[in-house]
Design a protein around this motif. Structure first.
Motif, short mmCIF file in Angstrom:
data_model
loop_
_atom_site.label_atom_id
_atom_site.label_comp_id
_atom_site.label_asym_id
_atom_site.label_seq_id
_atom_site.Cartn_x
_atom_site.Cartn_y
_atom_site.Cartn_z
N ARG A 87 1.06 -1.42 0.37
CA ARG A 87 0.06 0.41 0.22
C ARG A 87 0.49 1.00 0.00
O ARG A 87 0.37 2.23 -0.81
CB ARG A 87 -1.04 0.55 0.81
CG ARG A 87 -1.79 1.02 0.83
CD ARG A 87 -2.83 1.17 2.57
NE ARG A 87 -2.74 0.60 4.04
CZ ARG A 87 -1.86 0.83 4.81
NH1 ARG A 87 -1.96 2.25 4.60
NH2 ARG A 87 -1.64 0.17 5.45
N HIS A 88 2.25 0.86 0.97
CA HIS A 88 2.66 2.95 0.22
C HIS A 88 3.67 2.54 -0.99
O HIS A 88 3.78 3.44 -0.95
CB HIS A 88 3.81 2.31 2.10
CG HIS A 88 2.93 2.61 2.88
ND1 HIS A 88 2.46 4.34 3.65
CD2 HIS A 88 2.49 2.46 4.45
CE1 HIS A 88 1.99 4.40 4.49
NE2 HIS A 88 1.94 3.03 5.93
N LEU A 89 4.13 1.42 -1.25
CA LEU A 89 4.17 1.59 -2.30
C LEU A 89 3.94 2.19 -3.36
O LEU A 89 4.00 2.82 -3.93
CB LEU A 89 5.38 0.14 -3.09
CG LEU A 89 6.69 -0.50 -2.33
CD1 LEU A 89 6.74 -1.37 -3.34
CD2 LEU A 89 7.57 0.79 -2.42
N ARG A 90 2.71 2.01 -3.83
CA ARG A 90 1.69 2.64 -4.29
C ARG A 90 1.74 3.82 -4.35
O ARG A 90 0.86 4.91 -5.39
CB ARG A 90 -0.10 1.24 -3.61
CG ARG A 90 -0.90 2.28 -4.92
CD ARG A 90 -0.89 1.36 -6.38
NE ARG A 90 -2.21 1.13 -7.30
CZ ARG A 90 -2.46 1.83 -7.84
NH1 ARG A 90 -1.38 2.26 -8.04
NH2 ARG A 90 -3.81 2.81 -8.52
N ILE A 91 1.91 4.54 -2.74
CA ILE A 91 1.57 5.52 -3.09
C ILE A 91 2.06 7.31 -2.54
O ILE A 91 2.42 7.48 -3.11
CB ILE A 91 0.37 5.88 -1.36
CG1 ILE A 91 -0.46 6.99 -1.41
CG2 ILE A 91 1.62 6.04 -0.27
CD1 ILE A 91 -1.86 6.64 -1.52
N LYS A 121 -9.04 -1.96 -2.04
CA LYS A 121 -9.28 -0.50 -2.67
C LYS A 121 -8.68 0.74 -3.12
O LYS A 121 -9.22 1.55 -3.45
CB LYS A 121 -9.86 0.25 -1.23
CG LYS A 121 -11.15 -0.81 -0.26
CD LYS A 121 -12.94 -0.26 -1.06
CE LYS A 121 -13.23 0.85 -0.10
NZ LYS A 121 -14.99 0.93 -0.97
N MET A 122 -7.46 0.47 -3.00
CA MET A 122 -6.49 1.19 -3.24
C MET A 122 -6.18 0.61 -5.00
O MET A 122 -5.07 0.68 -5.14
CB MET A 122 -5.32 1.16 -2.60
CG MET A 122 -5.63 1.91 -1.12
SD MET A 122 -5.35 3.37 -1.25
CE MET A 122 -3.54 3.38 -1.52
N ASP A 123 -6.97 -0.34 -5.15
CA ASP A 123 -6.41 -0.22 -6.47
C ASP A 123 -6.01 -1.88 -6.86
O ASP A 123 -4.64 -1.37 -7.93
CB ASP A 123 -7.00 0.73 -7.85
CG ASP A 123 -7.69 1.01 -7.70
OD1 ASP A 123 -9.03 0.21 -7.61
OD2 ASP A 123 -8.30 2.44 -8.17
#
Lengths: 248, 248
Positions: A87-91, A121-123
């Motif tokens: 999730r953090h990598l994604r953001i 939910k973060m695709d």
């Protein structure tokens, strides 16, 4: 505080401790006595792992055009940390990393399920299966694999499917592996026939199996109270500035 | 992803949105639909606040010999964020910040109590009372005050003791005030006779009261899912690199 530590110089620098059984005891103490929450610890660790990955593999250093990263998540705490890391990598970096999660066994822990939903939910795409017969597909599709499968709680002499099969695959792939906390098979002894990560991110303190690790080795878990560091004689090196991780 | 955004340039840049009632709706959505936990959000926010403080007030810029910081914590979420902020300040820079917490009313929330214990077990001192009659004592003892008292949920027309008294004190002190999310009294309208923070750290997105804020203004909450940013038309600026906060 500054004064006394200045006066105490020169100090003999004790060597960093490599944990054996104590890692679980430290976590229990953090949860029971210090009233940290598992959700809170997993969030801090997963975030630090994502930062370590951006340091070890900055976008400019990735070999493929698409900045893809495969995060393989186990059913327990290590897997939750992998989910937070994804999730953090994604953001990060205006969506420039493209994590994909492979999460072969859903966990029954509600906390783990929540971390899964946060990713969905973060695709972040989830793989439904890993092409174990055609390892080349993995080499072609991803820049690196993050091994967040099994942690300290795993019994290395008795790793069950699907994880035993995934480990066989991971031994064959050519792209770099980043292991979270322990390479997924043995926390106590370095194994000759295990996977061979290029990067290891140790949480709290390094584990015994990392003693002879020759790759890039990060330490994450700066939040650790000083009393715990002292009690377990961890002899952690100083983190720089406000960094939440350091390279050993 | 990279390509399409490059092709879409030049884009008209929509102005950053200043939230009114929506802030609570966003948090509810994060908790209910995205399955974030309150503990997780508070940890991320508190950590970002501590980082903002080290940016706004690096140790070299502090006026006093001892790097003391007073963190005033309210009974609700804002106060919990203050407690996490104090803990991270304590652990930064090899113990060089010296936070003290003033926490006049213990909360009945178990989460808030846990955050309190985490601070206490880190040997962070807690003030038993604030010298409201002798404001000079505060000016002399601390480099700055972090106002983590009241958040969006507070009714600004009806602030009760002990917080109303503390606000009177904060209006008189000479050292800088850093407010977490909203200066503790009014989220909707900037107030003429409120406290006057030098630094404001907005969480998720700035609130209406910050529209004419002329001090140093940070934004923290990078973890916010893109769908939420879009749905609420937040038009957040891009965070740099792996930073978890930015200066507006």
């Amino acid at each position: 505080m500054n004064h006394s530590s200045a006066e105490a110089e020169p100090e003999t620098i004790e060597p960093l401790r490599y944990l054996k059984g104590d890692a679980a005891a430290i976590e229990t103490e953090l949860l029971r006595d210090y009233k940290f929450g598992q959700q809170q610890l997993i969030e801090l660790w997963g975030q630090a792992c994502a930062l370590a990955i951006t340091k070890a593999y900055p976008l400019s250093a990735l070999s493929k055009k698409q900045p893809t990263v495969l995060v393989i998540c186990g059913p327990d705490e290590n897997g939750s940390i992998g989910l937070v890391c994804a999730r953090h990598l994604r953001i990060f970096l205006v969506q420039d990393y493209e994590p994909t999660v492979y999460h072969p066994k859903r966990s029954s822990h509600s906390l783990h399920q929540d971390f899964t939903i946060q990713c969905e939910k973060m695709d972040i795409p989830f793989l439904s299966y890993l092409p174990t017969e055609q390892v080349q597909l993995i080499n072609d599709a991803y820049n690196l694999v993050i091994d967040a499968m099994l942690g300290l709680e795993a019994d290395s002499s008795n790793i069950k499917e699907p994880y035993s099969g995934i480990l066989v695959t991971l031994k064959q792939i050519k792209i770099p592996i980043v292991s979270v906390d322990v390479p997924s098979w043995d926390a106590e002894e370095p194994s000759q026939d295990g996977i061979n990560p290029e990067v290891l991110i140790s949480l709290i303190a390094p584990k015994k199996c990392a003693l002879n690790f020759s790759g890039k080795h990060f330490l994450a878990g700066r939040f650790l109270p000083y009393d715990i560091q002292k009690k377990y004689e961890l002899n952690l090196p100083d983190y720089a500035g406000t960094d939440c991780l350091l390279e050993l």
